[in-house]
Design an enzyme around this catalytic site. Structure first.
Site, short mmCIF file in Angstrom:
data_model
loop_
_atom_site.label_atom_id
_atom_site.label_comp_id
_atom_site.label_asym_id
_atom_site.label_seq_id
_atom_site.Cartn_x
_atom_site.Cartn_y
_atom_site.Cartn_z
CD GLU A 107 -3.81 -2.46 7.42
OE1 GLU A 107 -2.69 -2.71 7.00
OE2 GLU A 107 -4.38 -1.37 7.22
CB SER A 120 4.61 -1.84 12.30
OG SER A 120 4.22 -0.50 12.52
CG HIS A 144 -6.17 1.85 5.06
ND1 HIS A 144 -5.81 2.83 5.97
CD2 HIS A 144 -5.11 1.02 4.96
CE1 HIS A 144 -4.57 2.60 6.39
NE2 HIS A 144 -4.12 1.50 5.79
CE LYS A 146 -0.34 3.50 4.68
NZ LYS A 146 -0.51 3.71 6.09
N GLY A 196 1.97 2.15 10.80
CA GLY A 196 2.98 3.21 10.73
C GLY A 196 3.61 3.56 12.06
CD GLU A 248 -3.47 5.65 6.53
OE1 GLU A 248 -3.39 5.64 5.29
OE2 GLU A 248 -2.55 5.22 7.28
CG ASN A 296 -1.82 1.17 1.33
OD1 ASN A 296 -1.95 1.93 0.37
ND2 ASN A 296 -2.48 1.34 2.47
C1 PEP Z 1 -1.16 0.27 6.16
O1 PEP Z 1 -1.42 1.44 6.39
O2 PEP Z 1 -1.93 -0.42 5.46
C2 PEP Z 1 0.04 -0.31 6.74
C3 PEP Z 1 0.08 -1.59 6.94
O3 PEP Z 1 1.06 0.57 7.03
P1 PEP Z 1 2.47 0.23 7.74
O4 PEP Z 1 2.98 -1.06 7.15
O5 PEP Z 1 3.33 1.39 7.43
O6 PEP Z 1 2.19 0.06 9.19
#
Ligand code: PEP
Length: 261
Positions: A176, A221, A104, A18, A182, A106, A16
């Site tokens: 998630e 992460s 997601h 973003k 992040g 976000e 992803n």
């Molecule tokens: C995400 O936002 O889908 C995600 C998994 O981000 P990160 O790997 O940076 O935690």
């Protein structure tokens, strides 16, 4: 009757990107990725890249003929018409997408997307034949007050309605936890195993075929340091990767490790 354990297929890795990058950096990233692992490392369908909408066509063209698939980070809940700024599921298919990410955290937080809208988006996506990856997961506050199961279940239930079931082979769920995104602080193996087995149970209670056909991913992460133990979990069918997917060295390492699982 004794239940047979579900056979795990090769893991799927979803990158992803973003709202990151520009033409120059994306071209460089693609170049590095192709040089490092493409075709040599992973089978078809194991790596899916989700670039920003405006770069979809460029990335699709660059990766055509390779084993990497393309998806979008979102799609509109309407089919077509007067939706200024909207991008429909059909348009995404038109430019080469096979996947779309929906719900997601976000999108849920920054764009106020609720379960109802996410369900409408999912309906449009599966109608045109896109594989939908729907994200679920709790905040830290919800985890600390013992609400993990309740949150996941409330987010999942509208998604696995009877309307979606006939097209269930198009569905992937990404667990998630919002606090792990992040943050450099992945959920523990125990937390991931527990959440994913609960998701599988919820799916099984609705429909055994749905439970067998749905891939469940972990995101939050994920790096080259933790990918091996995450993918080794029986419950995990793959990973959704944000930050580490923007670094070609890290992402290539993750892909190489995934190949050995
Ligand atoms: C995400 O936002 O889908 C995600 C998994 O981000 P990160 O790997 O940076 O935690």
């Amino acid at each position: 009757m004794l239940e047979m354990p579900k056979q795990k297929g090769p893991p799927i890795l979803v990158a992803n990107w973003k709202m990151n990058g520009n033409l120059q950096s994306i071209n460089r990233l693609l170049c590095d990725l192709k040089r490092d692992f493409l075709d040599k490392e992973l089978g078809s369908g194991q790596v899916v890249i989700l670039p920003p909408h405006v770069y979809l066509q460029i990335v699709a063209k660059d990766l055509s003929g390779t084993s990497i698939l393309i998806g979008a980070q979102d799609a509109d809940e309407r089919e077509t018409g007067p939706v200024t700024g909207g991008v429909s599921a059909k348009m995404l298919l038109d430019v080469g997408c096979e996947y779309v990410l929906l719900g997601h955290s976000e999108r849920r937080n920054l764009f106020n997307e609720g379960d109802g809208v996410i369900f409408q988006k999912l309906k449009q996506a599966v109608k045109v034949g896109l594989k939908a990856i729907v994200c679920v997961g709790e905040t830290l506050e919800q985890r600390n007050s013992g609400q993990v199961l309740e949150v996941i279940s409330n987010q999942l239930k509208p998604i696995i309605s009877q309307e979606i079931l006939p097209q269930s082979e198009e569905l992937l769920i990404a667990y998630e936890p919002i606090w792990a995104i992040g943050s450099n602080k992945s959920a523990t193996i125990h937390q991931i195993g527990y959440a994913l087995s609960e998701i599988r149970k919820i799916l099984r209670d609705v429909d055994i075929n749905l439970s067998d056909s749905t891939k469940i991913l972990y995101g939050g992460s994920v790096t080259e340091k933790n990918i091996a133990e995450i993918l080794a979990l029986d419950e995990v069918d793959g990973a959704l990767i944000g930050g580490a997917s923007l670094d070609p060295k890290s992402f290539s390492k993750i892909c190489r490790i995934a190949k050995t699982i």
